[in-house]
Design a protein around this motif. Structure first.
Motif, PDB file in Angstrom:
ATOM      1  N   VAL A 284       0.864  -1.306   0.166  1.00 38.31           N
ATOM      2  CA  VAL A 284      -0.063  -0.011  -0.001  1.00 38.31           C
ATOM      3  C   VAL A 284       1.043   1.265  -0.120  1.00 38.31           C
ATOM      4  CG1 VAL A 284      -1.950   1.401   1.237  1.00 38.31           C
ATOM      5  CG2 VAL A 284      -1.741  -1.114   1.307  1.00 38.31           C
ATOM      6  N   TYR A 317      -7.918  -4.226   5.380  1.00 38.27           N
ATOM      7  CA  TYR A 317      -7.603  -4.876   4.225  1.00 38.27           C
ATOM      8  C   TYR A 317      -7.713  -6.355   4.522  1.00 38.27           C
ATOM      9  CZ  TYR A 317      -5.528  -0.263   2.801  1.00 38.27           C
ATOM     10  OH  TYR A 317      -5.248   0.837   2.241  1.00 38.27           O
ATOM     11  N   VAL A 328      -2.828  -7.797  -1.264  1.00 38.91           N
ATOM     12  CA  VAL A 328      -3.754  -7.235  -1.033  1.00 38.91           C
ATOM     13  C   VAL A 328      -5.307  -7.563  -1.698  1.00 38.91           C
ATOM     14  CG1 VAL A 328      -5.097  -4.816  -0.829  1.00 38.91           C
ATOM     15  CG2 VAL A 328      -2.715  -5.031   0.061  1.00 38.91           C
ATOM     16  N   ARG A 330      -8.490  -6.368  -0.969  1.00 43.86           N
ATOM     17  CA  ARG A 330      -9.431  -5.246  -0.846  1.00 43.86           C
ATOM     18  C   ARG A 330      -9.138  -4.486   0.207  1.00 43.86           C
ATOM     19  NH1 ARG A 330     -15.369  -6.474   0.683  1.00 43.86           N
ATOM     20  NH2 ARG A 330     -15.148  -8.337   2.036  1.00 43.86           N
ATOM     21  N   GLN A 331      -9.413  -3.036   0.038  1.00 43.43           N
ATOM     22  CA  GLN A 331      -9.632  -2.404   1.201  1.00 43.43           C
ATOM     23  C   GLN A 331     -11.164  -2.763   1.924  1.00 43.43           C
ATOM     24  OE1 GLN A 331      -8.867   1.789   1.311  1.00 43.43           O
ATOM     25  NE2 GLN A 331      -9.636   2.178   2.951  1.00 43.43           N
TER      26      GLN A 331
END
Length: 339
Positions: A284, A317, A328, A330-331
């Motif tokens: 991120v 996340y 990652v 998804r947030q």
């Protein structure tokens, strides 16, 4: 949890977040530095928010307050608190510092540069309690846990496969210019160190850090920041280290750095703390970092970090491990409010 007031991550001051998922109470404990504006308690220390679902949180409870300067080696900071269960008790690590106590400046050229800069006493302390809600008491108010002549921060607990506990910490760029990650063995009761520090890697090992530096700017432009180490073992036995740094996307007029805070990670495919460590691409960007991994009560792997660096809030996340690659998915804007 008797508190009726509900808080959400988007409104909760939250720097250097650390989550303990307590199976006994099915409650998530989210530790961060004490903020008197929300805790109502003055002083440098640690507070904890609690939640049953990662969405609705109680107002914070203060679990640790640092002694004043007359009774301890340092009374400022209170950064990067984290709590670990060990041998039937709970151990709090948090970083304190004292800007009025300078450390000796290493000789010029020691790190291949006319630096380093003046530094002061900074290091992680250890406190203990019988409860996740404290109160936590320092095991030694006279010194930090890592060697006191080093300027260090963000100590975290790692237990190797033999059961040996270690403190892994960041060695400040003010002393090294090229910040490092290091580790030192802890005694079985976690109250003191054993032996000498072990070098793990340096900030400039992340080759992607120089990708955005304009043409003509030296790629070795100091400093290289290291902070926020967190260790995680993969099912296949590799060892991951989440860590954060500042990305260099431009050089300022004074030689300083532009860019933002970045959450990245490294992998020891051997599974050994000593590595060798391979640096991976950032997870991120967007002025985000100091993350840690935890599993929900349903077994889902998640990461929490703070963003932005100033006036920080917690971001969640969903994560995925494929071999030794961390991704990652998804947030969780449904939980953290997005933004």
């Amino acid at each position: 949890m008797a508190d009726t007031e509900v808080m959400r991550l988007a409104e909760m001051p939250l720097h250097d977040p650390f989550v303990v998922a307590d199976d006994g109470t099915r409650t998530y404990h989210l530790y961060t530095s004490n903020d008197p504006s929300v805790s109502g308690v003055e002083g440098v220390g640690t507070m904890v928010y609690r939640s049953l679902d990662l969405r609705d949180w109680t107002p914070p409870t203060v679990v640790f307050l640092a002694p004043d300067r007359a009774r301890a080696w340092a009374a400022d900071g209170g950064w990067a608190p984290e709590v670990h269960a060990w041998d039937g008790r709970y151990y709090l690590f948090t970083t304190l510092h004292d800007e009025s106590e300078p450390l000796p400046v290493p000789p010029p050229g020691r790190y291949g540069t006319p630096f380093p800069l003046p530094s002061h006493r900074r290091g992680t302390v250890t406190a203990v309690s019988d409860s996740l809600l404290g109160p936590f008491t320092l095991v030694d108010a006279s010194r930090p846990t890592p060697p006191g002549h080093l300027m260090t921060l963000d100590g975290t607990l790692y237990v190797d496969p033999s059961g040996q506990p270690w403190m892994v910490y960041a060695h400040e760029w003010l002393q090294t210019v090229d910040g490092t990650m290091e580790a030192i063995r802890l005694a079985p009761d976690l109250t003191r160190t054993v032996g000498d520090p072990v070098f793990l890697f340096k900030g400039s090992d992340a080759s992607w850090l120089g990708e955005q530096i304009p043409a003509g700017v030296p790629h070795q432009l100091p400093p290289y920041i290291t902070d926020g180490p967190q260790l995680h073992r993969t099912p296949e036995g590799a060892l991951l280290m989440l860590w954060s740094t500042y990305e260099k996307d431009r050089a300022g007029d004074d030689g300083g750095l532009g860019g933002g805070y970045v959450q990245t990670y490294a992998v020891s495919r051997s599974g050994e703390l000593r590595g060798p460590w391979e640096q991976r691409r950032p997870l991120v960007r967007d002025d985000s970092g100091h993350g840690m991994l935890f599993r929900t009560f349903e077994g889902r792997l998640m990461m929490i970090l703070h963003s932005p660096f100033e006036n920080a809030r917690g971001k969640l996340y969903d994560m995925e491990l494929r071999g030794d690659e961390l991704r990652v998915l998804r947030q969780r804007t449904d939980l953290d409010g997005g933004g």
